[in-house]
Design a protein around this motif. Structure first.
Motif, mmCIF file in Angstrom:
data_model
loop_
_atom_site.group_PDB
_atom_site.id
_atom_site.type_symbol
_atom_site.label_atom_id
_atom_site.label_comp_id
_atom_site.label_asym_id
_atom_site.label_seq_id
_atom_site.Cartn_x
_atom_site.Cartn_y
_atom_site.Cartn_z
ATOM 1 N N GLY A 364 0.834 -1.197 0.000
ATOM 2 C CA GLY A 364 0.000 0.000 0.000
ATOM 3 C C GLY A 364 0.863 1.237 0.000
ATOM 4 N N TYR A 365 0.264 2.365 0.364
ATOM 5 C CA TYR A 365 0.959 3.650 0.295
ATOM 6 C C TYR A 365 1.215 4.250 1.672
ATOM 7 N N HIS A 366 0.898 3.523 2.744
ATOM 8 C CA HIS A 366 1.174 4.046 4.069
ATOM 9 C C HIS A 366 1.780 2.955 4.936
ATOM 10 N N LEU A 367 2.513 3.396 5.944
ATOM 11 C CA LEU A 367 3.125 2.499 6.922
ATOM 12 C C LEU A 367 2.769 2.988 8.316
ATOM 13 N N TRP A 368 2.876 2.101 9.277
ATOM 14 C CA TRP A 368 2.500 2.414 10.661
ATOM 15 C C TRP A 368 3.729 2.321 11.548
ATOM 16 N N LEU A 369 3.963 3.389 12.283
ATOM 17 C CA LEU A 369 5.084 3.484 13.204
ATOM 18 C C LEU A 369 4.521 3.471 14.627
ATOM 19 N N PRO A 370 4.493 2.306 15.299
ATOM 20 C CA PRO A 370 3.897 2.236 16.636
ATOM 21 C C PRO A 370 4.727 3.019 17.657
ATOM 22 N N LEU A 371 4.063 3.868 18.405
ATOM 23 C CA LEU A 371 4.698 4.645 19.468
ATOM 24 C C LEU A 371 3.646 4.893 20.542
ATOM 25 N N ASP A 372 4.089 5.160 21.766
ATOM 26 C CA ASP A 372 3.073 5.576 22.729
ATOM 27 C C ASP A 372 2.647 7.008 22.385
ATOM 28 N N GLN A 373 1.531 7.436 22.949
ATOM 29 C CA GLN A 373 0.921 8.692 22.518
ATOM 30 C C GLN A 373 1.867 9.881 22.660
ATOM 31 N N SER A 374 2.585 9.971 23.772
ATOM 32 C CA SER A 374 3.472 11.124 23.981
ATOM 33 C C SER A 374 4.630 11.115 22.993
ATOM 34 N N ASP A 375 5.189 9.934 22.707
ATOM 35 C CA ASP A 375 6.277 9.862 21.734
ATOM 36 C C ASP A 375 5.775 10.164 20.320
ATOM 37 N N ALA A 376 4.549 9.733 20.017
ATOM 38 C CA ALA A 376 3.976 10.041 18.707
ATOM 39 C C ALA A 376 3.829 11.547 18.527
ATOM 40 N N GLU A 377 3.359 12.224 19.562
ATOM 41 C CA GLU A 377 3.215 13.675 19.489
ATOM 42 C C GLU A 377 4.582 14.346 19.391
ATOM 43 N N ALA A 378 5.571 13.789 20.093
ATOM 44 C CA ALA A 378 6.924 14.341 20.031
ATOM 45 C C ALA A 378 7.510 14.203 18.632
ATOM 46 N N LEU A 379 7.320 13.041 18.003
ATOM 47 C CA LEU A 379 7.845 12.844 16.652
ATOM 48 C C LEU A 379 7.157 13.773 15.663
ATOM 49 N N ASP A 380 5.855 13.947 15.809
ATOM 50 C CA ASP A 380 5.096 14.850 14.942
ATOM 51 C C ASP A 380 5.684 16.253 15.004
#
Length: 447
Positions: A364-380
């Motif tokens: 497909g055209y997307h991938l999933w990078l599992p992170l906890d919510q705070s780390d996901a917000e930090a990466l964003d």
């Protein structure tokens, strides 16, 4: 309403990402900023701590807190938040197609309003395309729509409005979340596992009786955003639960690029209770805003009435392009080229990011990078500072973030150019490495 801490974090994040605060600039002392803003000292301390975990600031003992983004944004933004297929259509192919359409154009198609459900000849062609992708669609029950989002809007308006409830996976398609909220449909997040929605949790939620008209929304193949795919057994279990509760399923199948017998459309298992959505935007070209909604015959009149009320008509030119590509074989060639390029991009992403991303069963055209919510917000936040846009974690989260077990970041790898994609993935890798190093440092400090 956001807390003072959340407002302070948001304001400082925006200033850092926009470049209004220079790299290395010293932030005000905790006590000084608390006094100036009229907020508690603890609120400032907490906000600075969140910014540091996100990689936007760094604290130096005895000296203060400093803007810490290591790289400044250079050049245009690279967008990994827009889920579109790779560009494979050449000017030569497009010119040849339009020339062929002009030679056999039917003026009647362009001189009158089309039927609400679309012209019969085009419905027959789209049904034929669906069948080649594993979905047996009766053209009489197939409504032509302006892409999959229009089909989803018609489905929700038919099944859930007014005041209804939509049951979705805890991580789900951002467009479904925004559309449900716009229509005033209540969202209920259902827990997930490695195959997507859990039928046991769905059964418990349905047993308690949701208020209003209720439907279940699923992307069973290459789930958006987590890339999970339901096995046949899981699909049958979901159908069984919905039959028992007499609930209709909305199946979004836009990411099933190639049919696989082990992953049949849910609509083929329960045609009497599934609204099936697919489109050409993901399989052929994002500008070809042509989708299809296959509706159970018992719901056809209501769905047609909703279509009529939407006031949207399918472009006859888009229909003519679809027809030409199906007749001359271009559709198969384009689809194959897209899948080949999508496979190359997935391999590149797996090489750069390794085990940080989930390896999906389907291309497909997307991938999933599992992170906890705070780390996901930090990466964003850190990615934005580098000029890389990823899908904001809040946009895919259907329920309160404190109750979501499967958090992470969706990376859309189809639209950027090859060099831009490689640069963006390398930047994300560097951010992940810094986050991991910081976590190891904090762990050592606790020992």
């Amino acid at each position: 309403m956001k807390s003072p801490c959340d407002r302070l974090v948001a304001a400082l994040s925006q200033d850092i990402i926009a470049g209004r605060l220079d790299i290395g600039a010293r932030l005000p002392a905790h006590r000084d900023l608390a006094w100036r803003l009229g907020i508690g000292l603890g609120t400032v301390t907490k906000a600075y701590g969140i910014l540091e975990r996100r990689g936007l600031v760094r604290s130096v003992k005895g000296r203060g807190t400093f803007v810490a983004v290591a790289e400044a944004r250079k050049g245009p933004v690279i967008d990994l938040s827009r889920n579109a297929p790779p560009a494979v259509i050449s000017e030569r192919l497009l010119s040849r197609s339009l020339t062929a359409i002009a030679r056999r154009v039917d003026a009647d198609v362009f001189n009158a309003y089309p039927p609400v459900t679309g012209h019969v000849r085009f419905r027959n062609e789209l049904a034929r395309w669906f069948r080649r992708h594993g979905m047996e669609a009766d053209p009489e029950c197939l409504l032509l729509t302006n892409g999959a989002q229009h089909a989803l809007s018609v489905s929700l308006s038919t099944l859930c409005v007014p005041g209804g409830t939509l049951l979705v996976e805890e991580q789900t398609y951002p467009g479904a979340i925004s559309l449900a909220r716009h229509l005033g449909v209540r969202l209920v997040a259902i827990a997930m596992d490695g195959e997507g929605m859990r039928p046991d949790v769905l059964q418990r939620v349905l047993a308690r009786g949701e208020r209003g008209r209720t439907a279940v929304y699923l992307t069973p193949t290459m789930q958006n955003p987590t890339t999970s795919s339901m096995s046949r057994a899981r699909r049958e279990a979901i159908v069984g639960v919905c039959r028992e509760a007499d609930v209709v399923i909305i199946e979004d199948d836009v990411y099933a690029l190639a049919p696989k017998s082990d992953y049949p459309p849910i609509a083929s298992l329960a045609p009497e209770r599934v609204f099936y959505i697919n489109s050409l935007s993901k399989t052929l070209n994002p500008a070809l805003r042509l989708g299809g909604l296959v509706v159970p015959r018992a719901w056809l009149d209501r769905a047609e009435a909703t279509m009529h009320a939407s006031g949207l008509m399918v472009s006859p030119l888009s229909c003519s392009v679809m027809e030409q590509w199906l007749l001359d074989g271009s559709a198969d060639a384009i689809s194959a080229a897209i899948q080949e390029e999508a496979g190359r991009r997935r391999s590149l992403a797996m090489d750069v990011l390794g085990g940080a991303v989930v390896r999906p069963i389907h291309v497909g055209y997307h991938l999933w990078l599992p992170l906890d919510q705070s780390d996901a917000e930090a990466l964003d936040a850190a990615a934005k500072a580098l000029g890389v846009l990823v899908t904001p974690p809040s946009s895919t989260t259907a329920g309160p973030s404190t109750e979501i077990a499967h958090a992470g970041i969706r990376l859309c790898i189809g639209a950027p150019s090859g060099p831009d994609l490689e640069r963006a993935l390398s930047g994300i890798k560097a951010i992940l490495e810094r986050m991991a190093a910081r976590s190891r440092s904090e762990l050592r400090a606790l020992r």
